[in-house]
Design a protein around this motif. Structure first.
Motif, PDB file in Angstrom:
ATOM      1  N   ARG A 191       0.841  -1.218   0.000  1.00 50.66           N
ATOM      2  CA  ARG A 191       0.000   0.000   0.000  1.00 50.66           C
ATOM      3  C   ARG A 191       0.868   1.258   0.000  1.00 50.66           C
ATOM      4  NH1 ARG A 191      -3.716  -2.828   3.233  1.00 50.66           N
ATOM      5  NH2 ARG A 191      -2.700  -2.153   5.137  1.00 50.66           N
ATOM      6  N   GLU A 192       1.953   1.218   0.782  1.00 53.46           N
ATOM      7  CA  GLU A 192       2.846   2.385   0.851  1.00 53.46           C
ATOM      8  C   GLU A 192       3.475   2.674  -0.510  1.00 53.46           C
ATOM      9  OE1 GLU A 192       4.078   1.734   5.518  1.00 53.46           O
ATOM     10  OE2 GLU A 192       5.662   1.658   3.998  1.00 53.46           O
ATOM     11  N   ILE A 193       3.980   1.614  -1.151  1.00 54.35           N
ATOM     12  CA  ILE A 193       4.612   1.795  -2.472  1.00 54.35           C
ATOM     13  C   ILE A 193       3.571   2.250  -3.496  1.00 54.35           C
ATOM     14  CG2 ILE A 193       5.950   0.678  -4.301  1.00 54.35           C
ATOM     15  CD1 ILE A 193       6.970  -1.281  -2.153  1.00 54.35           C
ATOM     16  N   LYS A 194       2.359   1.710  -3.368  1.00 53.31           N
ATOM     17  CA  LYS A 194       1.276   2.080  -4.296  1.00 53.31           C
ATOM     18  C   LYS A 194       0.970   3.580  -4.182  1.00 53.31           C
ATOM     19  CE  LYS A 194      -2.306   0.803  -7.034  1.00 53.31           C
ATOM     20  NZ  LYS A 194      -2.744   2.122  -7.464  1.00 53.31           N
ATOM     21  N   THR A 195       0.972   4.095  -2.957  1.00 59.32           N
ATOM     22  CA  THR A 195       0.717   5.525  -2.739  1.00 59.32           C
ATOM     23  C   THR A 195       1.788   6.360  -3.449  1.00 59.32           C
ATOM     24  OG1 THR A 195      -0.212   4.984  -0.579  1.00 59.32           O
ATOM     25  CG2 THR A 195       0.307   7.294  -0.975  1.00 59.32           C
ATOM     26  N   THR A 196       3.054   5.968  -3.262  1.00 56.13           N
ATOM     27  CA  THR A 196       4.158   6.674  -3.925  1.00 56.13           C
ATOM     28  C   THR A 196       3.998   6.585  -5.448  1.00 56.13           C
ATOM     29  OG1 THR A 196       5.572   5.925  -2.126  1.00 56.13           O
ATOM     30  CG2 THR A 196       6.678   6.867  -4.039  1.00 56.13           C
ATOM     31  N   TYR A 197       3.659   5.394  -5.908  1.00 57.00           N
ATOM     32  CA  TYR A 197       3.497   5.172  -7.355  1.00 57.00           C
ATOM     33  C   TYR A 197       2.394   6.065  -7.917  1.00 57.00           C
ATOM     34  CZ  TYR A 197       2.375   2.804 -11.727  1.00 57.00           C
ATOM     35  OH  TYR A 197       2.119   2.536 -13.041  1.00 57.00           O
ATOM     36  N   ASP A 198       1.274   6.132  -7.226  1.00 60.15           N
ATOM     37  CA  ASP A 198       0.157   6.971  -7.697  1.00 60.15           C
ATOM     38  C   ASP A 198       0.556   8.449  -7.764  1.00 60.15           C
ATOM     39  OD1 ASP A 198      -1.399   4.749  -7.961  1.00 60.15           O
ATOM     40  OD2 ASP A 198      -2.503   5.014  -6.091  1.00 60.15           O
ATOM     41  N   LEU A 199       1.265   8.909  -6.722  1.00 59.02           N
ATOM     42  CA  LEU A 199       1.712  10.312  -6.679  1.00 59.02           C
ATOM     43  C   LEU A 199       2.668  10.619  -7.828  1.00 59.02           C
ATOM     44  CD1 LEU A 199       2.325  10.940  -2.873  1.00 59.02           C
ATOM     45  CD2 LEU A 199       0.719  12.161  -4.336  1.00 59.02           C
ATOM     46  N   LYS A 200       3.640   9.727  -8.024  1.00 58.67           N
ATOM     47  CA  LYS A 200       4.658   9.927  -9.073  1.00 58.67           C
ATOM     48  C   LYS A 200       4.024   9.862 -10.467  1.00 58.67           C
ATOM     49  CE  LYS A 200       8.385  10.948  -7.193  1.00 58.67           C
ATOM     50  NZ  LYS A 200       9.009  12.196  -7.570  1.00 58.67           N
ATOM     51  N   THR A 201       3.063   8.956 -10.629  1.00 60.52           N
ATOM     52  CA  THR A 201       2.392   8.825 -11.924  1.00 60.52           C
ATOM     53  C   THR A 201       1.614  10.095 -12.244  1.00 60.52           C
ATOM     54  OG1 THR A 201       2.143   6.482 -11.466  1.00 60.52           O
ATOM     55  CG2 THR A 201       0.848   7.340 -13.279  1.00 60.52           C
ATOM     56  N   GLN A 254      13.884  16.749 -17.293  1.00 58.87           N
ATOM     57  CA  GLN A 254      13.171  16.620 -16.019  1.00 58.87           C
ATOM     58  C   GLN A 254      12.119  15.515 -16.122  1.00 58.87           C
ATOM     59  OE1 GLN A 254      11.365  20.355 -14.896  1.00 58.87           O
ATOM     60  NE2 GLN A 254      10.382  19.412 -13.120  1.00 58.87           N
ATOM     61  N   LEU A 255      11.414  15.535 -17.242  1.00 58.65           N
ATOM     62  CA  LEU A 255      10.358  14.551 -17.484  1.00 58.65           C
ATOM     63  C   LEU A 255      10.933  13.134 -17.542  1.00 58.65           C
ATOM     64  CD1 LEU A 255       7.557  15.303 -20.029  1.00 58.65           C
ATOM     65  CD2 LEU A 255       8.356  13.005 -19.767  1.00 58.65           C
ATOM     66  N   LYS A 256      12.080  13.004 -18.208  1.00 58.52           N
ATOM     67  CA  LYS A 256      12.731  11.686 -18.308  1.00 58.52           C
ATOM     68  C   LYS A 256      13.136  11.175 -16.924  1.00 58.52           C
ATOM     69  CE  LYS A 256      14.701  11.829 -22.977  1.00 58.52           C
ATOM     70  NZ  LYS A 256      15.911  12.293 -23.685  1.00 58.52           N
ATOM     71  N   ALA A 257      13.641  12.098 -16.086  1.00 61.53           N
ATOM     72  CA  ALA A 257      14.064  11.709 -14.728  1.00 61.53           C
ATOM     73  C   ALA A 257      12.866  11.180 -13.943  1.00 61.53           C
ATOM     74  CB  ALA A 257      14.696  12.891 -14.011  1.00 61.53           C
ATOM     75  N   VAL A 258      11.737  11.864 -14.037  1.00 61.20           N
ATOM     76  CA  VAL A 258      10.524  11.423 -13.323  1.00 61.20           C
ATOM     77  C   VAL A 258      10.021  10.103 -13.914  1.00 61.20           C
ATOM     78  CG1 VAL A 258       8.148  12.015 -12.700  1.00 61.20           C
ATOM     79  CG2 VAL A 258       9.900  13.765 -12.624  1.00 61.20           C
ATOM     80  N   GLN A 259      10.137   9.987 -15.228  1.00 59.83           N
ATOM     81  CA  GLN A 259       9.737   8.729 -15.883  1.00 59.83           C
ATOM     82  C   GLN A 259      10.568   7.554 -15.332  1.00 59.83           C
ATOM     83  OE1 GLN A 259       7.374   8.023 -18.870  1.00 59.83           O
ATOM     84  NE2 GLN A 259       7.718   6.177 -17.641  1.00 59.83           N
ATOM     85  N   GLU A 260      11.862   7.799 -15.145  1.00 56.61           N
ATOM     86  CA  GLU A 260      12.734   6.756 -14.594  1.00 56.61           C
ATOM     87  C   GLU A 260      12.318   6.389 -13.169  1.00 56.61           C
ATOM     88  OE1 GLU A 260      16.879   7.867 -14.997  1.00 56.61           O
ATOM     89  OE2 GLU A 260      16.677   7.799 -17.187  1.00 56.61           O
ATOM     90  N   GLU A 261      11.975   7.427 -12.399  1.00 54.86           N
ATOM     91  CA  GLU A 261      11.510   7.182 -11.021  1.00 54.86           C
ATOM     92  C   GLU A 261      10.251   6.326 -11.035  1.00 54.86           C
ATOM     93  OE1 GLU A 261      11.239  10.414  -7.999  1.00 54.86           O
ATOM     94  OE2 GLU A 261      12.291  11.554  -9.543  1.00 54.86           O
ATOM     95  N   VAL A 262       9.312   6.684 -11.918  1.00 56.92           N
ATOM     96  CA  VAL A 262       8.053   5.936 -12.016  1.00 56.92           C
ATOM     97  C   VAL A 262       8.345   4.482 -12.389  1.00 56.92           C
ATOM     98  CG1 VAL A 262       5.925   5.657 -13.374  1.00 56.92           C
ATOM     99  CG2 VAL A 262       6.556   7.907 -12.524  1.00 56.92           C
ATOM    100  N   ASP A 263       9.235   4.269 -13.346  1.00 54.20           N
ATOM    101  CA  ASP A 263       9.583   2.910 -13.771  1.00 54.20           C
ATOM    102  C   ASP A 263      10.153   2.101 -12.610  1.00 54.20           C
ATOM    103  OD1 ASP A 263       8.751   3.595 -16.255  1.00 54.20           O
ATOM    104  OD2 ASP A 263      10.754   3.843 -17.123  1.00 54.20           O
ATOM    105  N   SER A 264      11.031   2.762 -11.847  1.00 62.41           N
ATOM    106  CA  SER A 264      11.671   2.059 -10.737  1.00 62.41           C
ATOM    107  C   SER A 264      10.654   1.721  -9.644  1.00 62.41           C
ATOM    108  CB  SER A 264      12.828   2.916 -10.221  1.00 62.41           C
ATOM    109  OG  SER A 264      12.939   2.833  -8.847  1.00 62.41           O
ATOM    110  N   VAL A 265       9.775   2.680  -9.321  1.00 65.34           N
ATOM    111  CA  VAL A 265       8.739   2.428  -8.302  1.00 65.34           C
ATOM    112  C   VAL A 265       7.794   1.323  -8.787  1.00 65.34           C
ATOM    113  CG1 VAL A 265       6.802   3.425  -7.010  1.00 65.34           C
ATOM    114  CG2 VAL A 265       8.849   4.768  -7.353  1.00 65.34           C
ATOM    115  N   GLN A 266       7.521   1.341 -10.084  1.00 63.30           N
ATOM    116  CA  GLN A 266       6.625   0.323 -10.645  1.00 63.30           C
ATOM    117  C   GLN A 266       7.227  -1.074 -10.496  1.00 63.30           C
ATOM    118  OE1 GLN A 266       5.477   0.995 -14.691  1.00 63.30           O
ATOM    119  NE2 GLN A 266       3.954  -0.645 -14.664  1.00 63.30           N
ATOM    120  N   LYS A 267       8.522  -1.185 -10.757  1.00 66.10           N
ATOM    121  CA  LYS A 267       9.216  -2.475 -10.603  1.00 66.10           C
ATOM    122  C   LYS A 267       9.113  -2.958  -9.162  1.00 66.10           C
ATOM    123  CE  LYS A 267      12.725  -2.647 -14.176  1.00 66.10           C
ATOM    124  NZ  LYS A 267      13.984  -1.984 -14.473  1.00 66.10           N
ATOM    125  N   ASN A 268       9.372  -2.040  -8.237  1.00 67.39           N
ATOM    126  CA  ASN A 268       9.302  -2.341  -6.812  1.00 67.39           C
ATOM    127  C   ASN A 268       7.889  -2.791  -6.432  1.00 67.39           C
ATOM    128  OD1 ASN A 268       9.919  -2.496  -4.139  1.00 67.39           O
ATOM    129  ND2 ASN A 268      10.353  -0.325  -3.851  1.00 67.39           N
TER     130      ASN A 268
END
Ligand SMILES: [Zn+2]
Length: 232
Positions: free
Chosen positions: A30-40, A121-135
């Motif tokens: 649930r915690e990771i999902k919250t982060t994922y939703d925010l980042k997305t 900047q957008l690419k950096a956030v995209q990378e973050e989203v990808d990493s959180v998604q994997k997690n």
């Protein structure tokens, strides 16, 4: 009966522990999902802003090209003009357009740089989203595996539990369930040195004497079920 009750609570507590273990994974998920939703959401906002920048950039370039074409035409026509008055007027117009186009050109170059920086900047956030998604996916997999594993273990334990349950007096069983569901996981505790091992209050002596006759009774302070330990 007392032994069955003790054994049943042990199984109940084992089931609690297994379920809590899964709960930890669910909490983490649930915690990771919250982060994922925010980042997305952040990424979607950035993408929309980037789209708007691209449109604005295209409009500016279109305007610049149009004005340049107009300038080329004016420059060609100015030499055919007969009167001085008209010549001066056209000359002023050409100069004015040249000035505004020079400004526009600077703006376009700035916009181009901004647009590129924004894309980084957008690419950096995209990378973050990808990493959180994997997690998130890995945690989900772990959670599902754990759920599957424990499902069979819990089933096994519940079968074991039923064996004990059948040997327990119905009134005591319902009291036990009520205490466990409303108050304490350790619904059944021993009396040691005249105190309830749940709330650590003294049990009145008359009651303790009476307890020797009945196998199980309730603590007058915390309502837990009590039993007297008999030394082997
Ligand atoms: Zn008590």
């Amino acid at each position: 009966m007392k032994e069955s009750l003790i054994a049943m609570m042990k199984v109940d507590q084992e089931i609690d522990e297994i379920k809590n273990n899964v709960g930890e994974y669910e909490q983490k998920y649930r915690e990771i999902k919250t982060t994922y939703d925010l980042k997305t959401k952040e990424l979607t906002d950035l993408k929309n802003q980037h789209e708007a920048m691209i449109s604005e950039y295209a409009l500016m370039k279109e305007k610049f090209d149009l004005e340049e074409t107009r300038l080329t035409k004016s420059r060609a026509r100015i030499n055919e003009i007969k009167t001085n008055f008209e010549f001066q007027a056209m000359k002023r117009e050409i100069e004015s357009t040249e000035r505004s186009n020079a400004e526009l050109k600077v703006q376009i170059e700035q916009m181009s740089t901004e647009k590129d920086q924004f894309l980084e900047q957008l690419k950096a956030v995209q990378e973050e989203v990808d990493s959180v998604q994997k997690n998130l996916e890995a945690t989900k997999k772990m959670m599902d595996e754990k759920n599957g594993e424990i499902e069979s273990v819990v089933k096994q334990k519940e079968t074991e539990r039923k064996k004990y349950e059948s040997k327990i007096d119905a009134d005591i069983l319902s009291t036990y369930k009520l205490i466990r569901s409303r108050k304490f996981a350790d619904a059944l505790v021993a009396i040691e040195d005249g105190t309830c091992q749940g709330c650590h209050m003294n049990i009145p002596p008359q009651m303790a004497v009476k307890s020797l006759q009945s196998e199980v009774f309730q603590c007058p302070h915390c309502q837990r079920l009590l039993y007297t330990k008999v030394d082997d």
